[in-house]
Design an enzyme around this catalytic site. Structure first.
Site, mmCIF file in Angstrom:
data_model
loop_
_atom_site.group_PDB
_atom_site.id
_atom_site.type_symbol
_atom_site.label_atom_id
_atom_site.label_comp_id
_atom_site.label_asym_id
_atom_site.label_seq_id
_atom_site.Cartn_x
_atom_site.Cartn_y
_atom_site.Cartn_z
ATOM 1 N N ASP A 186 -74.929 -50.288 44.478
ATOM 2 C CA ASP A 186 -75.307 -49.764 43.165
ATOM 3 C C ASP A 186 -75.207 -48.250 43.077
ATOM 4 O O ASP A 186 -75.188 -47.549 44.091
ATOM 5 C CB ASP A 186 -76.753 -50.154 42.847
ATOM 6 C CG ASP A 186 -77.761 -49.353 43.681
ATOM 7 O OD1 ASP A 186 -77.586 -49.294 44.917
ATOM 8 O OD2 ASP A 186 -78.703 -48.789 43.098
ATOM 9 N N PHE A 235 -68.987 -41.446 47.714
ATOM 10 C CA PHE A 235 -69.958 -42.412 47.197
ATOM 11 C C PHE A 235 -69.225 -43.604 46.566
ATOM 12 O O PHE A 235 -68.283 -43.446 45.794
ATOM 13 C CB PHE A 235 -70.894 -41.752 46.180
ATOM 14 C CG PHE A 235 -72.039 -42.642 45.809
ATOM 15 C CD1 PHE A 235 -73.132 -42.776 46.667
ATOM 16 C CD2 PHE A 235 -72.022 -43.364 44.626
ATOM 17 C CE1 PHE A 235 -74.176 -43.626 46.343
ATOM 18 C CE2 PHE A 235 -73.072 -44.208 44.293
ATOM 19 C CZ PHE A 235 -74.151 -44.344 45.152
ATOM 20 N N GLY A 286 -78.179 -54.352 48.969
ATOM 21 C CA GLY A 286 -76.740 -54.127 48.837
ATOM 22 C C GLY A 286 -75.835 -55.175 49.452
ATOM 23 O O GLY A 286 -74.700 -55.354 49.018
ATOM 24 N N ASP A 295 -73.746 -45.551 56.822
ATOM 25 C CA ASP A 295 -73.482 -44.171 56.422
ATOM 26 C C ASP A 295 -73.900 -43.262 57.585
ATOM 27 O O ASP A 295 -73.154 -43.077 58.529
ATOM 28 C CB ASP A 295 -74.274 -43.940 55.126
ATOM 29 C CG ASP A 295 -73.976 -42.633 54.420
ATOM 30 O OD1 ASP A 295 -72.804 -42.285 54.285
ATOM 31 O OD2 ASP A 295 -74.934 -41.968 53.995
ATOM 32 N N ARG A 298 -73.755 -53.231 40.610
ATOM 33 C CA ARG A 298 -73.744 -54.218 41.698
ATOM 34 C C ARG A 298 -72.875 -55.429 41.378
ATOM 35 O O ARG A 298 -72.391 -56.106 42.275
ATOM 36 C CB ARG A 298 -75.170 -54.720 41.989
ATOM 37 C CG ARG A 298 -76.105 -53.675 42.580
ATOM 38 C CD ARG A 298 -77.337 -54.376 43.159
ATOM 39 N NE ARG A 298 -78.447 -53.468 43.379
ATOM 40 C CZ ARG A 298 -78.638 -52.759 44.486
ATOM 41 N NH1 ARG A 298 -77.768 -52.834 45.472
ATOM 42 N NH2 ARG A 298 -79.696 -51.975 44.608
HETATM 43 P P1 5GP Z 1 -77.651 -44.896 56.428
HETATM 44 O O1 5GP Z 1 -79.044 -45.122 56.912
HETATM 45 O O2 5GP Z 1 -76.590 -45.496 57.315
HETATM 46 O O3 5GP Z 1 -77.393 -43.454 56.112
HETATM 47 O O4 5GP Z 1 -77.574 -45.513 54.991
HETATM 48 C C1 5GP Z 1 -77.292 -46.785 54.737
HETATM 49 C C2 5GP Z 1 -77.737 -47.118 53.316
HETATM 50 O O5 5GP Z 1 -77.500 -46.022 52.402
HETATM 51 C C3 5GP Z 1 -76.914 -48.257 52.801
HETATM 52 O O6 5GP Z 1 -77.484 -49.495 53.160
HETATM 53 C C4 5GP Z 1 -76.898 -47.996 51.315
HETATM 54 O O7 5GP Z 1 -78.042 -48.566 50.739
HETATM 55 C C5 5GP Z 1 -76.969 -46.493 51.187
HETATM 56 N N1 5GP Z 1 -75.631 -45.898 50.998
HETATM 57 C C6 5GP Z 1 -74.941 -45.120 51.857
HETATM 58 N N2 5GP Z 1 -73.753 -44.741 51.362
HETATM 59 C C7 5GP Z 1 -73.668 -45.313 50.132
HETATM 60 C C8 5GP Z 1 -72.646 -45.310 49.115
HETATM 61 O O8 5GP Z 1 -71.569 -44.707 49.207
HETATM 62 N N3 5GP Z 1 -72.922 -46.031 47.986
HETATM 63 C C9 5GP Z 1 -74.082 -46.718 47.813
HETATM 64 N N4 5GP Z 1 -74.242 -47.382 46.677
HETATM 65 N N5 5GP Z 1 -75.061 -46.737 48.761
HETATM 66 C C10 5GP Z 1 -74.854 -46.050 49.907
HETATM 67 MG MG MG Z 2 -78.042 -51.311 52.724
#
Ligand code: 5GP
Ligand code: MG
Length: 187
Positions: free
Chosen positions: A170, A163, A56, A114, A176
């Site tokens: 993506d 989201f 990403g 996130d 992307r």
């Molecule tokens: P975390 O481990 O902080 O929960 O998640 C991070 C990863 O979740 C990010 O690197 C991404 O790949 C995915 N992610 C979290 N929120 C989103 C979002 O709103 N959109 C997209 N496309 N990916 C997300």
């Molecule tokens: Mg990521």
């Protein structure tokens, strides 16, 4: 018909979901200049090693990196997930770390933080390799989704818990290549 269709330019259909424009290309590029200026200031003579977490972050990484005027190195990492049959848990392994990070000033580049679990996992792997410093640069941060507290030094935009797609991020593999960032339309 392409896989996505623009309606009145601002609404984007990707697979089964509609997305609306949220952060424009211009806003992103403006913020990147500010972040790069800050990093140029903070890391002068420190020769940081940037470690970008794929997939990403690839677009954000390229745009920030070309605005740096300091001496800096970059490398790309990926988190590979697979199931561990013995523990029935999900194992995540960090792959691609070829640099020796001992005593280096590290800046991790993420697309979005996130829950914070991904970063927490990466940071714990780095700990034993004894870098001199580790800071985080993330394009997006969802404070309301945060479960594992991580200290974020450089944040592009704080966003609500919706989201997001575009600019490297993506939805099920698509979106992307969008230059702007879109937010899901909650019906
Ligand atoms: P975390 O481990 O902080 O929960 O998640 C991070 C990863 O979740 C990010 O690197 C991404 O790949 C995915 N992610 C979290 N929120 C989103 C979002 O709103 N959109 C997209 N496309 N990916 C997300
Ligand atoms: Mg990521």
């Amino acid at each position: 018909m392409p896989y996505w269709t623009a309606f009145i330019f601002l609404i984007m259909q990707i697979h089964d979901q509609q997305f609306e424009i949220f952060i424009t290309e211009k806003q992103i590029q403006q913020r990147i200049l500010e972040l790069a200026r800050q990093i140029n200031h903070d890391y002068e003579d420190k020769k940081p090693l940037f470690l970008a977490i794929l997939n990403g972050s690839f677009m954000f990484t390229a745009d920030v990196f070309r605005e740096l005027t300091i001496d800096a190195e970059i490398s790309f990492l990926k988190l590979k997930s697979y199931r561990n049959l013995e523990s029935s848990g999900k194992i995540r392994e960090l792959i691609g770390l070829e640099h020796n990070i001992f005593n280096r000033n590290i800046i991790i580049i993420e697309d979005i933080v996130d829950t914070g679990r991904t970063l927490h996992h990466i940071l714990s792997e780095f700990q034993e390799l004894e870098p001199k410093s580790v800071e985080i640069l993330t394009l997006l941060y969802k404070p309301l989704a945060n479960k594992v507290p991580v200290s974020l030094r450089y944040v592009g935009f704080e966003i609500p818990n919706d989201f997001i797609v575009g600019y490297g991020l993506d939805y099920d593999g698509s979106g992307r290549n969008l230059k702007d960032i879109y937010k899901i339309v909650n019906s």
